[in-house]
Enzyme design. Structure first.
Site, PDB file in Angstrom:
ATOM      1  N   GLN A 134       0.891  -1.149  -0.009  1.00  0.00           N
ATOM      2  CA  GLN A 134      -0.017   0.048   0.006  1.00  0.00           C
ATOM      3  C   GLN A 134       0.835   1.267  -0.081  1.00  0.00           C
ATOM      4  OE1 GLN A 134      -3.238   0.332   3.196  1.00  0.00           O
ATOM      5  NE2 GLN A 134      -2.548   2.340   3.572  1.00  0.00           N
ATOM      6  N   SER A 137       0.898   6.826   2.489  1.00  0.00           N
ATOM      7  CA  SER A 137       1.594   7.924   3.401  1.00  0.00           C
ATOM      8  C   SER A 137       2.716   8.505   2.750  1.00  0.00           C
ATOM      9  CB  SER A 137       1.836   7.322   4.682  1.00  0.00           C
ATOM     10  OG  SER A 137       0.739   6.844   5.178  1.00  0.00           O
ATOM     11  N   GLU A 252      -9.136  -1.149   6.456  1.00  0.00           N
ATOM     12  CA  GLU A 252      -7.921  -0.978   7.277  1.00  0.00           C
ATOM     13  C   GLU A 252      -8.319  -0.908   8.834  1.00  0.00           C
ATOM     14  OE1 GLU A 252      -5.186   2.099   6.415  1.00  0.00           O
ATOM     15  OE2 GLU A 252      -3.581   0.722   7.332  1.00  0.00           O
ATOM     16  N   GLU A 376      -4.779  10.141  18.460  1.00  0.00           N
ATOM     17  CA  GLU A 376      -5.631  11.579  18.584  1.00  0.00           C
ATOM     18  C   GLU A 376      -6.523  11.614  17.235  1.00  0.00           C
ATOM     19  OE1 GLU A 376      -2.003  11.037  18.934  1.00  0.00           O
ATOM     20  OE2 GLU A 376      -1.739  11.972  20.951  1.00  0.00           O
TER      21      GLU A 376
END
Lengths: 410, 369, 410, 369
Positions: A134, A137, A252, A376
């Site tokens: 994948q 990012s 995911e 977060e």
């Protein structure tokens, strides 16, 4: 509490069990749990073994239980997948990284791929003849994935890709990758993204392992320099990448939320405390009881998800709830472990208790608190998606990507 | 608790919720919490006669409805949610569960009385709620007659009870006695409590006449207390649910700096953490209840696990609810502090979280050894 | 560690000490620490006594050490004030609420008041012949004070005030109040605010005590219905109220940050644990040691502030740092205390250990975590003011107050 | 620590900071941490000869600079900030402080050697760092000669040391011995450590020849260890300072969702909390150092208080720094984990936070009783 199998489920379970007993080694040899050595050779051997087991599964009709028969799947339901996974857990087998990568890309291809793409890619994917990584990012696109900059330009000669990806699991082992590129910087950030299927053996792709805090090498940086990708390897058309990416991310998140629930270790810590003569320490007793209780709670939340899936309903507990609790209870557990080890917690490797298992566990907490989305970001998700709290203002949603501070142009 | 309920359970829940919304508004709770009795006998009569609340888990043979522990916990969840002023916890749960488990036959009349709305209290704690180290003195008279001397503390609904069920240490174990609250040698004193919505009393026995309900009652008392602990978990989950709803609603509506405060991460993440605790608390309660009902081997330890988890979680939620509400949250007029007081009281009734974790640790140690 | 007095400071200290010994009762009688009974009569008696002591101080020249002699102050420096406070701490005297209310309003009058206002108000303020309450917060203006709606309309007949204030400490005892009103809703929120001086005995003012979680009645709601205020009682002119309010808040924050530092209780808890035979419990020992250490740290942070003030420098530790640590360590301390009390923590009042001191302390934590600004708002302040982190976007700063959702018009 | 420094102190600090910035860049730290010795002898020679670092607090009579404990702590703060690879902590601080306090006269030659850059290690811990329960065997030979048998663990710079200072239990107390590291009967093994930037070794003694430095040395050893604990606090404060600066800088620069991440309350409040801890940690260290220098009656307990507070605070800061950095924070390549490893190691060297809090509790109990 276990929900009982229906009659059909019980029959399916028996069939699975019989096949596994005939084809899978029993727990004991231990390769399925011992795969995380930190040398490139050991990692390659582990990957090859996972691939071989996925091929065996596929050939026997277990490789893709919930996918359509047209592409080599079984056309079954999630209950059958769960039953298979439960039974397989007693055997010394694993597909490692592969089944999760299949779980991410297969639904995206099924939902958004062209017929030609499905024909070309699905069977080799499901049989692990081609394995997939994948490529999402980037250094400046972590929590805020849609800020990605890796450039994909479409011309008559097809796509030309330039840029960098980060946190690409197993890129060094995979034949293919699914890649997000910025194809149009003149529209708002979410609208200018395309989803490409890339042969990782194409010239111009460089994969560099990125060791993490423990020294492990799951992750890679991947650099693209004038990489050519055929025009037809785009999914959902140019600029249509974001919905495809969202579908992948949804799968995911469910997978992260449910895959690590049996988060054992608390009982091992009790045994360790007894062995080291420290179990009479009331502070440790409280901490260990707390740890064990939290593990049970996580297990029960997993049961609730399983039971709802078995009933054909959406997951009964939000994936982010489990992910955050899992990540943080894991962190707390390693704190307890290091307290228990006392001065020996200063050691690592061969000189440490259990070859430094708990020290490693302590360092590795970030796989939970950062990996797969920071806690977060998941707390935002719980607040907004589950509790219906309002989102924060998002100055970046309406403006052309090129105009954003921190966008491609600066 | 309140997920995956059957249709029947959902209806029971809705009925109770409607009832308490009408019968126990904030002003009524505040009026009753300043009285010694702490509840309105007329309302309790209605709850008994129309809804059969005190007999919900008492066998039909004793005039109850004969439902399971699950139904009892469902009811406790609603009383906890409403902070309903009633002797339900003291009489139907504490006394009811212990008598039903420890003296099902000899306690028949008592169970019938509880199901019929009589207030019966369980006199259990002395220094604390541990069954070891009880010091009440029992002098045997004849047959099952005895007299008791000593003090029982923190007796829930002790002042309004007509009869007392007394957990008494005897050579070799624990016996269970029944004492008339009006008998000579019984003196009761209502305690000033942090949680004013649950009435506690000290009960002094000075040669008070008692009738034995059961010998060698420890296993039964422990089973009864396990059930009561589960009902206390459910009650706390009910309060937790109310408190988190209140905090979420306020965070959505209240605006500061031109935004709903729930859009600030300081508030959003606090509520997300509470939601995680809430999922954990109700799941732990439900699983422990199911294990108890199914009589699983590890049921007892799961009760302790649930109690420790839920006690801490509810206190946290009650604190954070006030913090999210800001200034208005810590006024006397706002009910938020009533829930904080309840959470703090519940966290210590029948043993605090540390005690319950220690029981878990003991079990883990014994199993590993 | 104590900084040593300079020669001049030592002389001043001796003078203070001598005067106090002649005029102040010694600790023992105990009224200075026993003033918080929860009946209106007891609260009035306490207030009267505080007022009488401030009058004694003023008449002897100690009532306003750092203020100009022209208004009855001493014209001294902050070092002298600190020395006086240190010495007075050994005597059974207090000015209670009054010295902090003087600390808030006097600097505002000095900085922004007209000469006539200073002449009229400062002396009676400093002598506590007139006592003052702060009329700032409102139901919809808490953390976001500038969102206040209480209307002040200026006409030829002067100001007419309508609206409500909240959290007004001691409003029931005070002769005067300083009041923030919305005088112009057609400009951005911070620009349309005026600062008025209001005689609390004016018709149309209704004060209702607002009991808090403990049953205490420090706070009030104050309702204004067509209240007339003379035109000249505005400070810094119509629409000039926000800078005056900011000055008041700055002084409030310093005062909150430094007034409670000697946050004792840890040693009393150790004694309580010993008395109850629980001091051998390792869990409690750890918790009590932690509590004691945190108290020491708070005390030292206070010393740092004191030493920098003595050296004529700005406070060496940010007020919000101390405020947050104080508030949260207080909360942790009450948790320890309730654990220590065990089952008896369920009790209150006469039936409880120490008449329920620790239960009360537990409930009262919000005086720290909410009162004087929530810990969340103070954390923002530390992040932005001390660490230089960027502010969040503020959609409410540029728009006319009237246009804001949640403003006066809806 | 590093507030309100004198001008001289500021200059000392600046000199060290410049030195380490040049001599200990990340690549060099990483190279040296994979070696057994853990430092570069040439750099250590420069530190000795040009900056006089190892002798900073050693009396001038022994060839040191004769500065106070404050100067030692200031230097430790800089080595902790830089993660400077050097035997400063093991030799100058641990061995140096203990010898100077416990055997100032007999240890003269040893102190001179330390000041001159010889690496001397303190062999103290066995099971843990408590002085009670040591089991090393001492066989007296003649006069101050003896032989030692047993194992000392976690000896800082034990493998690179030329001489060892051994804390040994004898009837009625503790004696201090000196042993040549090359002597027969001494076997050393470098340990694999979580914090690879501080080298620990196990040292096995099998009848190793030793020379007594001091009899009845317990009070002196305790004073020396108190000083070493303070230097360890200062070292941690230095690391904490570096870590919080790094987190703040990243939170200002790193943008996600069109904003600097430091504008999100989740990050902003985390950093505010770290700042509060940082103010507490450096204040506690400074006050304990001043109390020790002034020889105040409660100096010893303030050392334990500071160590407990600082140990926990630094670990928290090192963890949160990585969390604020997100993915890049937990790469091997980023130095954040080196600080986490150091914080975790420092938190357990010379006793963990729980041990130090227990010493505080003992003192509080004794005083109150």
């Amino acid at each position: 509490m276990r929900r009982e199998d229906t009659k059909e489920e019980a029959a399916f379970r028996a069939e699975v069990r019989a096949w596994l007993e005939a084809h899978a080694p029993l727990i004991g040899e231990g390769w399925a749990r011992a795969g995380h050595a930190h040398t490139p050779a050991a990692e390659q051997a582990w990957f090859d073994r996972c691939r071989a087991w996925q091929q065996t599964l596929y050939d026997a009709g277990w490789g893709a239980i919930t996918l359509p028969e047209a592409y080599g799947g079984r056309g079954g339901g999630p209950a059958q997948q769960l039953i298979f996974d439960e039974e397989a857990a007693s055997f010394d087998v694993t597909t490692g990284f592969l089944s999760s990568s299949i779980d991410l890309i297969a639904p995206a291809l099924l939902a958004y791929g062209t017929e030609a793409q499905k024909e070309r890619f699905l069977r080799p994917l499901l049989r692990a003849d081609e394995t997939w990584c994948q490529l999402f990012s980037e250094p400046d696109a972590g929590s805020d994935l849609a800020a990605l900059r890796c450039r994909g330009e479409l011309s008559e000669e097809g796509w030309r890709v330039n840029g960098q990806k980060l946190w690409t699991t197993s890129a060094q082992h995979c034949e293919w990758g699914f890649l997000l590129v910025r194809s149009d910087p003149d529209v708002p950030k979410h609208a200018g993204i395309s989803f490409l299927l890339v042969d990782m053996r194409t010239p111009g792709i460089e994969v560099r392992p990125l060791p993490t805090i423990t020294g492990g090498r799951h992750f890679n940086e991947v650099f693209f320099t004038d990489v050519r990708v055929p025009a037809e390897n785009v999914v959902n058309g140019p600029g249509g990448g974001w919905p495809v990416a969202r579908l992948v991310l949804m799968h995911e998140s469910v997978s992260i939320g449910t895959s690590h629930l049996r988060n054992d270790g608390a009982e091992a810590l009790v045994e360790l405390a007894i062995r080291r003569g420290r179990y009479e320490d009331p502070l440790l007793r409280q901490a260990l009881a707390r740890t064990w209780i939290e593990e049970r709670v996580l297990g029960w939340l997993g049961d609730r998800i399983r039971d709802s899936v078995l009933d054909g309903a959406p997951p009964d507990v939000d994936g982010s709830v489990v992910k955050v609790l899992w990540a943080e209870s894991r962190a707390r557990k390693s704190d307890v472990a290091l307290d228990l080890l006392g001065a020996e917690a200063m050691l690592e490797g061969e000189d440490a208790q259990g070859r430094g298992y708990w020290q490693n566990y302590m360092l590795d907490r970030y796989m939970g608190t950062i990996g797969g989305g920071t806690v977060e970001v998941h707390r935002n998700g719980i607040g907004e998606r589950v509790l219906g709290l309002p989102r924060e203002a998002r100055p970046d949603r309406e403006v052309a990507f090129r105009e954003l501070k921190g966008g491609v142009s600066d | 608790m309140s997920f995956s309920l059957s249709e029947e359970q959902q209806e029971f829940q809705a009925t109770l919720r409607r009832f308490f919304a009408a019968a126990a508004p904030s002003a009524e709770i505040r009026r009753l919490m300043e009285t010694d009795r702490g509840h309105d006998p007329a309302v309790w009569r209605t709850l008994t006669e129309e809804l059969g609340l005190p007999g919900v888990a008492i066998p039909e043979a004793c005039g109850g409805q004969g439902f399971s522990l699950e139904a009892l916990c469902l009811a406790a969840e609603e009383t906890g949610r409403a902070l309903a002023p009633s002797p339900f916890f003291g009489s139907a749960i504490l006394a009811g569960c212990v008598v039903a488990q420890a003296a099902p036959a000899e306690g028949h009349a008592l169970l019938s009385a509880i199901a019929g709305g009589e207030v019966v209290a369980l006199a259990l704690a002395e220094r604390d709620f541990d069954l070891d180290g009880l010091a009440l003195q029992v002098v045997e008279r004849s047959g099952d007659e005895a007299s008791l001397t000593g003090t029982k503390r923190f007796v829930v609904d002790g002042s309004s009870a007509q009869r007392l069920v007394v957990v008494a240490p005897v050579a070799g174990g624990i016996d269970l006695f029944e004492v008339q609250a009006s008998a000579a040698g019984v003196e009761r004193r209502t305690l000033q409590t942090l949680d004013r919505t649950r009435k506690l009393a000290d009960v002094h026995f000075r040669g008070a006449p008692a009738r034995r309900l059961a010998r060698d009652a420890r296993p039964g008392v422990e089973r009864g207390l396990a059930e009561a602990n589960l009902a206390l978990c459910a009650e706390s989950v009910g309060g937790f649910g109310r408190v988190i709803e209140s905090a979420i609603a306020y965070a959505r509506e209240r605006r500061q700096f031109g935004r709903a405060i729930g859009s600030f991460q300081a508030v959003k993440h606090k509520l997300a953490d509470l939601w995680i605790l809430f999922e954990g608390a109700r799941t732990a309660t439900r699983e422990a209840v199911l294990a108890q009902v199914a009589d699983l081997a590890d049921a007892a330890v799961l009760v302790h696990a649930a109690r420790a988890y839920v006690a801490d979680a509810y206190v946290q939620a009650a604190f954070d609810n006030i913090q999210v509400h800001g200034g208005v949250g810590f006024t006397w007029e706002m009910d938020a502090h009533l829930y904080l007081r309840r959470a703090q009281g519940a966290a210590r009734l029948l043993g605090d979280a540390g005690y319950h974790r220690e029981q878990v640790a003991r079990w883990l140690g014994a199993r590993a050894a």
